[in-house]
Design an enzyme around this catalytic site. Structure first.
Site, mmCIF file in Angstrom:
data_model
loop_
_atom_site.group_PDB
_atom_site.id
_atom_site.type_symbol
_atom_site.label_atom_id
_atom_site.label_comp_id
_atom_site.label_asym_id
_atom_site.label_seq_id
_atom_site.Cartn_x
_atom_site.Cartn_y
_atom_site.Cartn_z
ATOM 1 N N LYS A 208 0.876 -1.240 0.080
ATOM 2 C CA LYS A 208 0.112 0.064 -0.125
ATOM 3 C C LYS A 208 0.985 1.396 -0.087
ATOM 4 C CE LYS A 208 -4.089 -2.393 2.273
ATOM 5 N NZ LYS A 208 -5.037 -1.987 3.140
ATOM 6 N N TYR B 40 -12.272 -2.475 -3.745
ATOM 7 C CA TYR B 40 -12.759 -2.447 -2.364
ATOM 8 C C TYR B 40 -14.551 -2.470 -2.473
ATOM 9 C CZ TYR B 40 -8.414 -2.436 0.186
ATOM 10 O OH TYR B 40 -7.239 -2.770 0.520
ATOM 11 N N ASN C 68 -2.118 0.655 6.671
ATOM 12 C CA ASN C 68 -1.562 -0.880 7.402
ATOM 13 C C ASN C 68 -0.696 -1.684 6.296
ATOM 14 O OD1 ASN C 68 -3.645 -1.736 5.766
ATOM 15 N ND2 ASN C 68 -5.200 -2.613 7.125
ATOM 16 N N HIS D 104 -1.984 -5.263 1.629
ATOM 17 C CA HIS D 104 -3.659 -5.940 1.228
ATOM 18 C C HIS D 104 -3.050 -7.523 0.951
ATOM 19 C CE1 HIS D 104 -7.213 -7.543 -0.442
ATOM 20 N NE2 HIS D 104 -6.510 -8.000 -1.513
ATOM 21 N N GLU E 244 -9.795 -10.744 -7.542
ATOM 22 C CA GLU E 244 -8.844 -9.518 -7.361
ATOM 23 C C GLU E 244 -7.678 -9.659 -8.302
ATOM 24 O OE1 GLU E 244 -7.720 -9.727 -3.440
ATOM 25 O OE2 GLU E 244 -9.686 -9.217 -2.550
HETATM 26 P P1 RTP Z 1 -7.170 -5.621 3.315
HETATM 27 O O1 RTP Z 1 -8.615 -5.959 2.723
HETATM 28 O O2 RTP Z 1 -6.741 -4.346 2.740
HETATM 29 O O3 RTP Z 1 -6.212 -6.836 2.722
HETATM 30 O O4 RTP Z 1 -7.474 -5.652 4.647
HETATM 31 P P2 RTP Z 1 -8.091 -6.801 5.919
HETATM 32 O O5 RTP Z 1 -8.637 -7.932 4.798
HETATM 33 O O6 RTP Z 1 -7.244 -7.155 6.774
HETATM 34 O O7 RTP Z 1 -9.361 -5.745 6.258
HETATM 35 P P3 RTP Z 1 -10.877 -5.579 5.626
HETATM 36 O O8 RTP Z 1 -11.847 -5.944 6.507
HETATM 37 O O9 RTP Z 1 -10.991 -6.207 4.166
HETATM 38 O O10 RTP Z 1 -10.645 -4.039 5.524
HETATM 39 C C1 RTP Z 1 -10.273 -3.248 4.291
HETATM 40 C C2 RTP Z 1 -9.386 -2.000 4.628
HETATM 41 O O11 RTP Z 1 -10.096 -1.163 5.128
HETATM 42 C C3 RTP Z 1 -9.608 -0.569 6.332
HETATM 43 N N1 RTP Z 1 -10.417 -0.636 7.436
HETATM 44 N N2 RTP Z 1 -10.650 0.367 8.444
HETATM 45 N N3 RTP Z 1 -11.611 1.862 10.472
HETATM 46 C C4 RTP Z 1 -11.944 0.661 10.252
HETATM 47 O O12 RTP Z 1 -12.684 0.026 11.213
HETATM 48 C C5 RTP Z 1 -11.482 -0.146 9.261
HETATM 49 N N4 RTP Z 1 -11.679 -1.489 9.132
HETATM 50 C C6 RTP Z 1 -11.092 -1.756 7.936
HETATM 51 C C7 RTP Z 1 -8.189 -1.075 6.478
HETATM 52 O O13 RTP Z 1 -7.293 -0.396 6.189
HETATM 53 C C8 RTP Z 1 -8.324 -2.676 5.929
HETATM 54 O O14 RTP Z 1 -7.251 -2.676 5.045
HETATM 55 MG MG MG Z 2 -9.883 -7.383 2.968
#
Ligand code: RTP
Ligand code: MG
Length: 141
Positions: free
Chosen positions: A11, A51, A114, A117, A128
């Site tokens: 990222k 997303y 973070n 991804h 994806e």
């Molecule tokens: P990613 O998709 O980026 O790999 O991350 P992830 O699976 O660990 O998390 P996901 O639930 O898919 O969420 C995508 C991205 O959204 C942001 N996020 N912010 N503020 C919040 O509560 C929140 N929750 C998620 C994070 O940057 C996450 O990587």
């Molecule tokens: Mg995710």
């Protein structure tokens, strides 16, 4: 276990920190092979479509703003159990909760910034990978 492919994105925060090489080294040391890779600067449409599952979530706007704030490295990792193996290397979404030694524990600064991804399921990985790469851009081993 089966050989799988998963989509990874380094990222904008990690690209800005100049740790692309360090993150790629972790993939390679864990036995994952980089079989596709490009550096792109996403626009709102491309990041929002990526997303789309989070479209109704309160953090969606911030997420798209962050993902378009600078270039990212989009890549396909291949290896045994690659989807879960990469999620283990990444650590929890919130770096404060990420296990020691994971990419997010070491390089991420917040839940938004973070670092990486990774696809979270075989269905996500398939969608994806196709979202960013044509078959002729993936150099499976
Ligand atoms: P990613 O998709 O980026 O790999 O991350 P992830 O699976 O660990 O998390 P996901 O639930 O898919 O969420 C995508 C991205 O959204 C942001 N996020 N912010 N503020 C919040 O509560 C929140 N929750 C998620 C994070 O940057 C996450 O990587
Ligand atoms: Mg995710």
């Amino acid at each position: 276990m089966a050989v799988e492919k998963t989509l990874s994105i380094i990222k904008p925060d990690a690209v800005a920190k100049n740790v692309i090489g360090e993150i790629n080294a972790r993939f390679e040391k864990a036995g994952l092979t980089l079989v596709a890779m490009k550096m792109v600067h996403l626009d709102d449409e491309k990041a929002g479509g990526f997303y789309a599952e989070h479209k109704e979530r309160p953090f969606f706007k911030d997420l798209v703003a962050f993902m378009t704030s600078g270039p990212v490295v989009v890549q396909v990792l291949e290896g045994e159990n690659a989807i879960l193996a990469n999620r283990d290397l990444m650590g929890a979404t919130n770096p404060k909760e990420a296990a020691a030694g994971t990419i997010r524990a070491d390089f991420a600064s917040s839940i938004d910034a973070n670092a990486v991804h990774g696809s979270d399921s075989p269905a996500s990985a398939e969608r994806e990978i196709a979202y960013f790469f044509g078959a002729d851009e993936i150099h499976s081993r």
